[in-house]
Design a protein around this motif. Structure first.
Motif, PDB file in Angstrom:
ATOM      1  N   GLU A  79       0.832  -1.202   0.000  1.00  0.00           N
ATOM      2  CA  GLU A  79       0.000   0.000   0.000  1.00  0.00           C
ATOM      3  C   GLU A  79       0.870   1.258   0.000  1.00  0.00           C
ATOM      4  O   GLU A  79       0.626   2.199  -0.765  1.00  0.00           O
ATOM      5  CB  GLU A  79      -0.923  -0.005   1.225  1.00  0.00           C
ATOM      6  CG  GLU A  79      -1.975  -1.100   1.179  1.00  0.00           C
ATOM      7  CD  GLU A  79      -2.651  -1.345   2.519  1.00  0.00           C
ATOM      8  OE1 GLU A  79      -3.687  -2.027   2.529  1.00  0.00           O
ATOM      9  OE2 GLU A  79      -2.141  -0.878   3.569  1.00  0.00           O
ATOM     10  N   VAL A 112      -6.721  -0.926  -4.020  1.00  0.00           N
ATOM     11  CA  VAL A 112      -7.345   0.400  -4.120  1.00  0.00           C
ATOM     12  C   VAL A 112      -8.497   0.516  -3.127  1.00  0.00           C
ATOM     13  O   VAL A 112      -8.656   1.564  -2.479  1.00  0.00           O
ATOM     14  CB  VAL A 112      -7.807   0.685  -5.570  1.00  0.00           C
ATOM     15  CG1 VAL A 112      -8.619   1.977  -5.638  1.00  0.00           C
ATOM     16  CG2 VAL A 112      -6.598   0.760  -6.506  1.00  0.00           C
ATOM     17  N   ASP A 113      -9.280  -0.533  -2.964  1.00  0.00           N
ATOM     18  CA  ASP A 113     -10.369  -0.520  -1.978  1.00  0.00           C
ATOM     19  C   ASP A 113      -9.829  -0.230  -0.579  1.00  0.00           C
ATOM     20  O   ASP A 113     -10.392   0.591   0.155  1.00  0.00           O
ATOM     21  CB  ASP A 113     -11.102  -1.868  -1.967  1.00  0.00           C
ATOM     22  CG  ASP A 113     -11.986  -2.086  -3.186  1.00  0.00           C
ATOM     23  OD1 ASP A 113     -12.258  -1.117  -3.939  1.00  0.00           O
ATOM     24  OD2 ASP A 113     -12.398  -3.253  -3.410  1.00  0.00           O
ATOM     25  N   GLU A 116      -8.579   3.359  -0.302  1.00  0.00           N
ATOM     26  CA  GLU A 116      -9.716   4.289  -0.276  1.00  0.00           C
ATOM     27  C   GLU A 116     -10.389   4.260   1.103  1.00  0.00           C
ATOM     28  O   GLU A 116     -10.704   5.311   1.679  1.00  0.00           O
ATOM     29  CB  GLU A 116     -10.709   3.918  -1.377  1.00  0.00           C
ATOM     30  CG  GLU A 116     -11.780   4.970  -1.598  1.00  0.00           C
ATOM     31  CD  GLU A 116     -12.617   4.691  -2.826  1.00  0.00           C
ATOM     32  OE1 GLU A 116     -12.951   5.658  -3.528  1.00  0.00           O
ATOM     33  OE2 GLU A 116     -12.938   3.508  -3.084  1.00  0.00           O
ATOM     34  N   THR A 117     -10.560   3.075   1.666  1.00  0.00           N
ATOM     35  CA  THR A 117     -11.162   2.939   2.999  1.00  0.00           C
ATOM     36  C   THR A 117     -10.324   3.652   4.055  1.00  0.00           C
ATOM     37  O   THR A 117     -10.857   4.274   4.980  1.00  0.00           O
ATOM     38  CB  THR A 117     -11.315   1.447   3.365  1.00  0.00           C
ATOM     39  OG1 THR A 117     -12.181   0.835   2.415  1.00  0.00           O
ATOM     40  CG2 THR A 117     -11.872   1.256   4.759  1.00  0.00           C
ATOM     41  N   TYR A 120      -6.548   7.306   1.886  1.00  0.00           N
ATOM     42  CA  TYR A 120      -5.350   7.753   1.168  1.00  0.00           C
ATOM     43  C   TYR A 120      -5.587   8.050  -0.309  1.00  0.00           C
ATOM     44  O   TYR A 120      -4.833   8.815  -0.908  1.00  0.00           O
ATOM     45  CB  TYR A 120      -4.231   6.711   1.295  1.00  0.00           C
ATOM     46  CG  TYR A 120      -3.573   6.750   2.645  1.00  0.00           C
ATOM     47  CD1 TYR A 120      -2.555   7.662   2.913  1.00  0.00           C
ATOM     48  CD2 TYR A 120      -3.963   5.891   3.660  1.00  0.00           C
ATOM     49  CE1 TYR A 120      -1.942   7.708   4.152  1.00  0.00           C
ATOM     50  CE2 TYR A 120      -3.357   5.930   4.908  1.00  0.00           C
ATOM     51  CZ  TYR A 120      -2.357   6.840   5.142  1.00  0.00           C
ATOM     52  OH  TYR A 120      -1.752   6.895   6.369  1.00  0.00           O
ATOM     53  N   VAL A 121      -6.596   7.433  -0.907  1.00  0.00           N
ATOM     54  CA  VAL A 121      -6.888   7.675  -2.323  1.00  0.00           C
ATOM     55  C   VAL A 121      -8.390   7.851  -2.507  1.00  0.00           C
ATOM     56  O   VAL A 121      -9.181   7.534  -1.630  1.00  0.00           O
ATOM     57  CB  VAL A 121      -6.391   6.514  -3.243  1.00  0.00           C
ATOM     58  CG1 VAL A 121      -4.899   6.309  -3.117  1.00  0.00           C
ATOM     59  CG2 VAL A 121      -7.162   5.230  -2.996  1.00  0.00           C
ATOM     60  N   ARG A 122      -8.734   8.350  -3.674  1.00  0.00           N
ATOM     61  CA  ARG A 122     -10.144   8.421  -4.069  1.00  0.00           C
ATOM     62  C   ARG A 122     -10.233   8.024  -5.539  1.00  0.00           C
ATOM     63  O   ARG A 122      -9.271   8.195  -6.298  1.00  0.00           O
ATOM     64  CB  ARG A 122     -10.733   9.801  -3.823  1.00  0.00           C
ATOM     65  CG  ARG A 122     -10.099  10.903  -4.619  1.00  0.00           C
ATOM     66  CD  ARG A 122     -10.704  12.282  -4.303  1.00  0.00           C
ATOM     67  NE  ARG A 122      -9.665  13.292  -4.409  1.00  0.00           N
ATOM     68  CZ  ARG A 122      -9.191  13.996  -3.395  1.00  0.00           C
ATOM     69  NH1 ARG A 122      -9.688  13.865  -2.204  1.00  0.00           N
ATOM     70  NH2 ARG A 122      -8.231  14.872  -3.578  1.00  0.00           N
ATOM     71  N   ARG A 123     -11.364   7.526  -5.919  1.00  0.00           N
ATOM     72  CA  ARG A 123     -11.619   7.210  -7.328  1.00  0.00           C
ATOM     73  C   ARG A 123     -12.315   8.422  -7.936  1.00  0.00           C
ATOM     74  O   ARG A 123     -13.272   8.937  -7.361  1.00  0.00           O
ATOM     75  CB  ARG A 123     -12.498   5.964  -7.444  1.00  0.00           C
ATOM     76  CG  ARG A 123     -11.773   4.683  -7.071  1.00  0.00           C
ATOM     77  CD  ARG A 123     -12.762   3.499  -7.064  1.00  0.00           C
ATOM     78  NE  ARG A 123     -12.114   2.215  -7.049  1.00  0.00           N
ATOM     79  CZ  ARG A 123     -11.987   1.443  -5.974  1.00  0.00           C
ATOM     80  NH1 ARG A 123     -12.439   1.856  -4.793  1.00  0.00           N
ATOM     81  NH2 ARG A 123     -11.410   0.264  -6.072  1.00  0.00           N
ATOM     82  N   VAL A 135      -7.424   6.518 -10.110  1.00  0.00           N
ATOM     83  CA  VAL A 135      -7.127   6.459  -8.686  1.00  0.00           C
ATOM     84  C   VAL A 135      -6.207   7.634  -8.408  1.00  0.00           C
ATOM     85  O   VAL A 135      -5.147   7.763  -9.009  1.00  0.00           O
ATOM     86  CB  VAL A 135      -6.439   5.129  -8.312  1.00  0.00           C
ATOM     87  CG1 VAL A 135      -6.109   5.105  -6.822  1.00  0.00           C
ATOM     88  CG2 VAL A 135      -7.316   3.947  -8.709  1.00  0.00           C
ATOM     89  N   ARG A 138      -4.953  11.400  -2.122  1.00  0.00           N
ATOM     90  CA  ARG A 138      -5.508  12.511  -1.337  1.00  0.00           C
ATOM     91  C   ARG A 138      -4.324  13.186  -0.639  1.00  0.00           C
ATOM     92  O   ARG A 138      -3.839  12.688   0.372  1.00  0.00           O
ATOM     93  CB  ARG A 138      -6.531  11.993  -0.344  1.00  0.00           C
ATOM     94  CG  ARG A 138      -7.751  11.386  -1.057  1.00  0.00           C
ATOM     95  CD  ARG A 138      -8.806  10.948  -0.100  1.00  0.00           C
ATOM     96  NE  ARG A 138      -9.315  12.133   0.584  1.00  0.00           N
ATOM     97  CZ  ARG A 138      -9.946  12.085   1.755  1.00  0.00           C
ATOM     98  NH1 ARG A 138     -10.149  10.937   2.355  1.00  0.00           N
ATOM     99  NH2 ARG A 138     -10.384  13.186   2.313  1.00  0.00           N
TER     100      ARG A 138
END
Length: 191
Positions: A79, A112-113, A116-117, A120-123, A135, A138
């Motif tokens: 990650e 990625v899931d 995102e949870t 750290y990232v967003r779609r 992807v 943030r």
């Protein structure tokens, strides 16, 4: 005193297969090609063996360092390195992430899931192709990362001061070549 063997000579009584540079062990010996049968320069054999040992040691401490950095942020090493990839390359599709990391597409989806949870990232929608999703990191979540690496970066800077610019260019050429080959090896393992 027993005759010393080059890393490619078979062991007496062995199966005839050459020993990899750096010796037998659970990991590959290194990124350098073994010597050819006609190229038995003892000095080169010694340097290749030391290079393989150094590469293995560097690999081990790199994994440990990045695991420690990741754990500090509640991440695993994969990650954390994916975030590094997104920082360097910018927003990527899941397909691009699979190609860059060598991970299987299903593994990238789970990765990625999780990121995102954890926030750290967003779609986000692709700016030119509404069927694709990017992807994106943030950046507000990455604010503390620089200080985590600052101490280590200072030490690397001190180390670089001991090398000429030409020597550093050689190091870059070696590391780029090794990274390219390791990327291909990772992709082969993911198939």
């Amino acid at each position: 005193m027993p005759k010393s063997r080059t890393p490619q000579e078979p062991e007496p009584g062995g199966d005839g297969a050459p020993e990899p540079v750096g010796g037998r062990g659970p990991e590959p010996a290194g990124d350098c090609a073994p010597q050819r049968a006609g190229d038995r320069d003892p000095e080169r054999a010694d340097v290749m063996a030391r290079l393989a040992a150094s590469g293995r040691a560097n690999s081990a401490v790199t994994v440990m360092f990045h695991s420690a950095v990741a754990a500090r942020q509640g991440l695993n090493a994969t990650e954390s390195k994916t975030l590094d990839l997104l920082m360097r390359k910018g927003p990527l599709t899941a397909k691009d992430l699979a190609a860059e990391t060598g991970l299987a597409p299903a593994s990238v989806t789970g990765l990625v899931d999780r990121l995102e949870t954890k926030g750290y990232v967003r779609r986000v929608k692709h700016p030119t192709d509404k069927r694709r999703v990017l992807v994106e990191i943030r950046m507000e979540k990455m604010a503390g990362m620089a200080e985590v690496f600052a101490d280590w970066a200072r030490e690397v800077e001190e180390l670089c001061a001991d090398f000429t610019t030409a020597e550093l260019e050689t190091v870059i050429r070696f590391l780029d070549g090794a990274a390219e080959r390791q990327h291909r090896a990772a992709a082969r393992l993911s198939r």
